[in-house]
Design an enzyme around this catalytic site. Structure first.
Site, PDB file in Angstrom:
ATOM      1  N   ASP A  62       3.110  -7.451   0.057  1.00 40.11           N
ATOM      2  CA  ASP A  62       2.420  -6.656  -0.961  1.00 40.11           C
ATOM      3  C   ASP A  62       1.268  -7.486  -1.544  1.00 40.11           C
ATOM      4  O   ASP A  62       1.508  -8.539  -2.136  1.00 40.11           O
ATOM      5  CB  ASP A  62       3.417  -6.264  -2.058  1.00 40.11           C
ATOM      6  N   THR A  95      -3.240  -2.294  -2.420  1.00 44.53           N
ATOM      7  CA  THR A  95      -3.644  -3.532  -3.102  1.00 44.53           C
ATOM      8  C   THR A  95      -4.285  -4.518  -2.133  1.00 44.53           C
ATOM      9  O   THR A  95      -5.190  -5.258  -2.501  1.00 44.53           O
ATOM     10  CB  THR A  95      -2.432  -4.189  -3.778  1.00 44.53           C
ATOM     11  N   THR A  96      -3.826  -4.527  -0.877  1.00 37.82           N
ATOM     12  CA  THR A  96      -4.424  -5.420   0.123  1.00 37.82           C
ATOM     13  C   THR A  96      -5.775  -4.868   0.546  1.00 37.82           C
ATOM     14  O   THR A  96      -6.760  -5.605   0.625  1.00 37.82           O
ATOM     15  CB  THR A  96      -3.500  -5.557   1.351  1.00 37.82           C
ATOM     16  N   ASP A 388       6.164   1.245  -4.375  1.00 35.73           N
ATOM     17  CA  ASP A 388       4.803   1.615  -3.952  1.00 35.73           C
ATOM     18  C   ASP A 388       4.774   3.068  -3.485  1.00 35.73           C
ATOM     19  O   ASP A 388       3.891   3.843  -3.855  1.00 35.73           O
ATOM     20  CB  ASP A 388       4.333   0.707  -2.797  1.00 35.73           C
TER      21      ASP A 388
END
Length: 527
Positions: A62, A95-96, A388
């Site tokens: 994550d 998020t990445t 998520d």
């Protein structure tokens, strides 16, 4: 006559100027992108994070978790950490992607600055490109919220796409259905407090299950009823441990042991009076945030009331929320206290542990996900993955538009930016082409992470989009360009929009920097 340079900074303060400052910013941001880009996509790898203090380890892929767990010294790198945190708070996933896209935009900008193109010109080009990309993304979005069956299929596809890159990817069919069922119970709310997640070591990940109701990781007191129907619950935060002498800070001198017994009796009577006040509420279950000692526990058992002690604060708050009760600390006015209600309270076994299950709670949307797994690290990562998915799904119910994943949306946006750049005069067009190239880096990294020939795949994907095959993207399981709409690789429009806007704004902000001033550390004792 030579002028000596005037030193205006404190001796420990430093200044980096012009090229050095720019280089420091670009390198820092690009390094952060390179750090997390190997975790992107269904074939992304995990990272082990080891704590410097106690040596504890965390295994995760994550992006936000990785970035907020490591201490960074570079100012631009911290900007990227912040946008990944905002992405995590706003949407819960991507998020990445947001970090990688921002770092690729800066990588391209660095080349342009090297060609003597001014950062403000690049920013202008990036703004035009960002606008064009957003319009293309919005035009490709689909909304099936009017058709319940189609919309559920969309939600399951989104959950499956989100979980593909996580530890739950092996059982993604099972977990995507579980996540969709949990979120649909919320009836459009984005408050995930009604979904409780309990982690229990043992079994396999596919032994996890969704239970309608509320499961409490506590036990009912000794010799008390283990099953209660039509429960009336008083939720309290009060001390129930005064059956030992506790006269605050005072020293008590007695001239006979009988006097000591009198003191103890007084304490006991006080406790009994409190229990009587609690019983006067007409309840059959008492949940207390603090400890319940033996004497009051026995009094509750005699009255046939199930008492649960030391229910941690989050548990008490959530229990109050789902049973429709309020947390009480005083018991003099039973008519003012709002009790919680549920159809059935019973003790159940999960693995080796006993727990208390509240079924038929007042808040019908409440449910509990019990995650099983081999180690604590797997459980923690499974919880992050499921969280998520739940976040993205709850946001999609509020903003129901969807777009296609697998690099399809990025290639659509890239094509729109290229077409606009072709008719834009001036240096901005060069910056727009760079923006388009940065967007194409997302499918390139996806392919690289899968061990495929990214140059070949991405050029085929680009050709497919120029042949007007707008639904084509990368099939990462077969290593080919395919129709991702048929494969069900769907993502939330809100997620993609946030990734695009956040990364272009962060890249703009870092591009504007031409000086880095570091203040001297403040000395202790100097005010």
């Amino acid at each position: 006559m030579s002028l000596t340079p005037v030193q205006i900074f404190n001796e420990e303060a430093t200044q980096e100027r012009a090229e050095n400052a720019r280089l420091s910013c670009y390198v820092g941001a690009i390094a952060v992108g390179d750090l997390v880009k190997s975790t992107l996509g269904p074939k992304g790898m995990d990272k082990i994070l080891q704590s410097g203090t106690d040596g504890s380890i965390m295994v995760t892929n994550d992006g936000a978790t990785i970035l907020k767990s490591i201490a960074l010294d570079n100012a631009a790198a911290k900007v990227l950490v912040n946008i990944s945190k905002v992405q995590d708070d706003e949407v819960g996933d991507g998020t990445t992607s947001v970090c990688v896209l921002a770092s690729e935009l800066l990588r391209e900008a660095e080349k342009l600055v090297g060609q003597k193109i001014h950062p403000q010109t690049i920013i202008d080009g990036y703004r035009l490109a960002s606008k064009a990309a957003f319009q293309a993304l919005e035009a490709s979005a689909q909304d099936h919220s009017q058709n319940a069956e189609e919309f559920r299929k969309d939600l399951i596809n989104i959950a499956r796409t989100t979980l593909s890159s996580k530890v739950l990817s092996q059982d993604k069919e099972y977990f995507s259905n579980l996540a969709v069922d949990a979120v649909l119970r919320l009836k459009g709310s984005t408050n995930l407090d009604n979904i409780q997640i309990i982690k229990k070591v043992g079994g396999r990940l596919c032994d996890s299950f969704l239970d309608e109701g509320f499961i409490f990781d506590k036990k009912i007191g000794v010799n008390q009823p283990k099953r209660i129907e039509n429960a009336k619950i008083l939720i309290a935060n009060t001390s129930m441990d005064t059956d030992k002498i506790k006269i605050f800070g005072a020293r008590v001198r007695v001239d006979a042991t009988g006097k000591l017994a009198e003191l103890e009796r007084a304490e006991k009577d006080k406790m009994k009076e409190k229990v009587e006040k609690i019983k006067a509420h007409g309840i059959n279950c008492f949940v207390n945030r603090q400890l319940i000692y033996n004497w009051p526990e026995q009094l509750f058992a005699d009255a046939g009331i199930a008492a649960i002690e030391h229910a941690d604060f989050e548990g008490v708050e959530r229990l109050a929320l789902v049973t429709g009760g309020e947390i009480a600390s005083t018991f003099n006015n039973p008519e003012l206290v709002k009790l919680g209600h549920c159809d059935l309270i019973e003790e159940i076994m999960i693995g080796e542990d006993k727990m208390v299950k509240f079924s038929g709670v007042a808040a019908g949307e409440a449910c509990t996900v019990v995650i099983r797994g081999a180690t604590h690290q797997i459980l923690d990562e499974a919880e992050r993955s499921l969280h998520d998915a739940l976040c993205v799904l709850s946001q999609t119910i509020r903003e129901p538009r969807t777009v296609l994943g697998g690099g399809c949306s990025e290639m659509l946006m890239s094509k729109a930016v290229d077409e606009l750049a072709a008719v834009t005069p001036g240096k901005q067009a060069i910056a727009m082409e760079s923006f388009s190239k940065a967007l194409r880096q997302i499918p390139t990294i996806l392919a690289d992470n899968g061990g495929y020939d990214s140059a070949d795949l991405v050029s085929k994907l680009k050709a497919a989009h120029y042949e007007n095959k707008k639904t084509h993207g990368l099939d990462m399981y077969n290593g080919e360009v395919a129709d991702v709409q048929k494969l069900g690789i769907t993502e939330s429009f809100k997620l993609k929009r946030q990734v695009l806007l956040s990364s272009s704004e962060a890249a703009e902000m870092i591009l504007r920097v031409d000086d880095i001033l570091r203040a001297a550390p403040r000395r202790r004792g100097n005010y």
